[in-house]
Enzyme design. Structure first.
Site, PDB file in Angstrom:
ATOM      1  N   LYS B 129       0.832  -1.208   0.000  1.00  8.72           N
ATOM      2  CA  LYS B 129       0.000   0.000   0.000  1.00  8.72           C
ATOM      3  C   LYS B 129       0.861   1.250   0.000  1.00  8.72           C
ATOM      4  CE  LYS B 129      -4.299  -1.578   2.045  1.00  8.72           C
ATOM      5  NZ  LYS B 129      -5.264  -1.403   3.140  1.00  8.72           N
ATOM      6  N   ASN B 174      -6.965  -0.227  14.039  1.00  2.00           N
ATOM      7  CA  ASN B 174      -7.062  -1.133  15.186  1.00  2.00           C
ATOM      8  C   ASN B 174      -6.649  -0.439  16.472  1.00  2.00           C
ATOM      9  OD1 ASN B 174      -4.099  -1.966  15.956  1.00  2.00           O
ATOM     10  ND2 ASN B 174      -4.189  -1.854  13.730  1.00  2.00           N
ATOM     11  N   CYS B 231     -13.725  -2.771   9.739  1.00  4.08           N
ATOM     12  CA  CYS B 231     -14.460  -2.478   8.489  1.00  4.08           C
ATOM     13  C   CYS B 231     -14.808  -3.758   7.745  1.00  4.08           C
ATOM     14  CB  CYS B 231     -13.644  -1.563   7.593  1.00  4.08           C
ATOM     15  SG  CYS B 231     -13.475   0.099   8.269  1.00  4.08           S
ATOM     16  N   CYS B 399     -19.575 -20.209   7.783  1.00  3.51           N
ATOM     17  CA  CYS B 399     -19.600 -18.739   7.789  1.00  3.51           C
ATOM     18  C   CYS B 399     -18.537 -18.275   6.804  1.00  3.51           C
ATOM     19  CB  CYS B 399     -19.334 -18.197   9.191  1.00  3.51           C
ATOM     20  SG  CYS B 399     -17.694 -18.605   9.802  1.00  3.51           S
TER      21      CYS B 399
END
EC number: 2.7.7.-
Lengths: 103, 444
Positions: B129, B174, B231, B399
């Site tokens: 990033k 966080n 998020c 899940c």
């Protein structure tokens, strides 16, 4: 002075705290008449018994709110107003905001 | 068809190679410019022709002027987190002419970042990033010095990095990193512009500025880990961190310019749903604060993951609540449920996630609902109609990643104890399913 009539206040929730209160961000409530005055301490107990829909431990720990929830009375930090001992007045707006950490 | 797709593939490869070439040329040019710049170092804070033409629209604001623009040119801002908050913050700071920008992030660009982290383009999926953001920022203004810190900020490196900058922006995701950054800023005497966002809400404040409170003054104790939503789990509308990130850039600029009116001792609450900003008065600095008080207990950085009981990332780590025989692999589930039509599949994700993508014939019962008596009754009815007199009728629970499914198995084993069923979860969840069985299934 004891309060003869109920005390009308606004409770608001944000930052996800509303999820524990039926996913409703704003509640107009009337606190029942009682001996002595309503404080945030007695409000929290009342909320636990009357308003909390699920998992109370995610909102209340001991007699106070859990770490990470800010209590704001009329847009001011409750620390400035005596915290649990703040005496609630009619028309007060009390906001419980869960702090966010995402980004 | 095959010819066409081959030529698309070739074109994509050619374009990728050209991009790589462009990147290395840009790097070469940057080195050249830095050498040139160091020879004419005296003019660093004097405004150049380019500066004047580029920044005239903000220089002519009386409260900024040439002096203000020079202050910005001489200033440095560290942005921790090159995500939903960090991207817009970095973009506006670079645009405004802050002379030196530092970027910190350990992560790589993921497809699920692109809707809100707008410095990253889809070609950069998988790229760090920090270098992806730095590339975009240099394209915006090649005169700004961008320092790339492609690392996980921790107690061993935070002070060294923070000390190199004038202002720090907390654009992390966080709790552990938020405490780390707060303490590092208090110890180094740097103001901290803190933003956060989730779903449709954002929050913004400035810590440790001009005797204002720090993060620990307001939050002496970290929140219990189970109350923290990231998020990835809670969702976030891209424009919401966009709003907060831009405001973080604005606060940083105001601090650099030495303005009053900085959001210190106040908390700004933004509701994207109601389009409201609410400004809250916060308590003053706490004289007995553990880190910024009169007699601090914390004078060097501690172990923040231990302090918070949570990892310093927003990625959930794998839970292990079940025995191996209570878990099935994607292959086993495929053989049993899809091929042989054995058992039932209960998907315990929220309905919004289930509606996005789900296994055929799976039943959606969100984890929270497993507490309700009526839900258990419904499951028992389904079992009655399906299992006849079978022994150990399989009930598969799944899940997204295989954590909530384990919690669900424990609940179901209690409530379906007498039903003669074998409750198992899909190990690794739908992510594992997509990897092992069905590559067309979205990994989100």
């Amino acid at each position: 002075m004891s309060q003869q009539q109920g005390l009308e206040i606004t409770l608001e929730f944000g930052g996800g705290a509303e999820l524990l209160f039926g996913n409703l961000k704003k509640h107009q409530v009337t606190l029942p008449a009682c001996e002595g005055k309503w404080t945030i301490r007695s409000l929290l107990t009342w909320m636990k018994d009357n308003l909390l829909k699920e998992r109370p431990e995610l909102f209340i720990q001991g007699e106070t709110v859990r770490p990470g929830i800010l209590v704001l009375v009329n847009d001011a930090d409750w620390e400035l107003l005596g915290q649990l001992d703040y005496e609630i007045e009619a028309k007060d707006n009390i906001l419980f905001i869960s702090t966010l950490h995402g980004g | 068809m095959s010819l066409e797709s081959k030529s698309i593939f070739q074109m994509e490869k050619e374009i990728a190679d050209l991009r790589e070439l462009l990147r290395s040329k840009e790097q070469e040019l940057r080195v050249l410019k830095e050498c040139e710049g160091s020879k004419t170092h005296l003019s660093v804070e004097k405004l150049s022709k380019d500066d004047i033409e580029r920044f005239s629209r903000q220089i002519i604001i009386p409260s900024i002027g040439v002096k203000g623009q020079q202050l910005m040119k001489g200033a440095s801002v560290l942005i921790v987190g090159a995500g939903g908050l960090g991207c817009p913050a970095a973009q506006y700071l670079t645009g405004s002419g802050i002379g030196h920008i530092g970027l910190v992030d350990y992560d790589e660009v993921d497809r699920s970042n692109l809707h809100r982290q707008l410095l990253h383009s889809q070609e950069n999926i998988g790229v760090s990033k920090v270098s992806s953001a730095a590339e975009a920022l240099r394209r915006l203004n090649s005169n700004v010095r961008i320092s790339e810190h492609s690392l996980q900020l921790d107690s061993s490196n935070a002070l060294n990095i923070v000390q190199q900058y004038d202002v720090v922006i907390d654009a992390t995701d966080n709790v552990a990193t938020r405490y780390l950054l707060n303490d590092a800023c208090v110890i180094s005497g740097k103001p901290l512009v803190s933003g956060s966002a989730l779903r449709l809400e954002g929050q913004l404040t400035v810590y440790n500025h001009h005797q204002g409170p720090c993060y620990r003054c307001i939050f002496p104790k970290p929140p219990p880990p189970e109350t923290v939503t990231n998020c990835g789990d809670g969702g976030v509308l891209g424009a919401v961190p966009g709003v907060i990130g831009v405001l973080q850039a604005l606060e940083a600029i105001k601090i650099v310019l030495g303005w009053t009116g900085v959001l210190s001792g106040q908390l700004l609450l933004f509701s994207g749903e109601q389009s409201t900003f609410r400004n809250i008065r916060l308590r003053a600095k706490n004289p007995s604060c553990d880190v910024c008080g009169d007699h601090p207990l914390i004078t060097k950085l501690i172990d923040y993951e231990q302090f918070c009981g949570a990892k310093a990332t927003d990625k959930e780590s794998g839970l292990s609540l079940l025995k191996q025989e209570q878990r099935v692999s994607p292959e086993t589930l495929h053989r049993s449920f899809i091929c042989k039509n054995e058992g039932i599949v209960i998907d315990v994700r929220d309905s919004e996630e289930f509606n996005m993508c789900a296994l055929p014939n799976s039943i959606n019962i969100p984890l929270k609902k497993l507490e309700e008596v009526t839900t258990i009754q419904k499951i028992k009815e389904i079992l009655d109609s399906r299992k006849k007199n079978e022994e150990n009728f399989p009930v598969y629970v799944l899940c997204r990643r295989g954590n909530d499914s384990q919690r669900a198995v424990l609940k179901l084993e209690q409530s379906l104890g007498n039903e003669n069923v074998a409750v198992c979860d899909l190990e690794g969840g739908l992510h594992a399913w997509a990897r092992a069985i069905d590559s067309s299934f979205p990994i989100y």
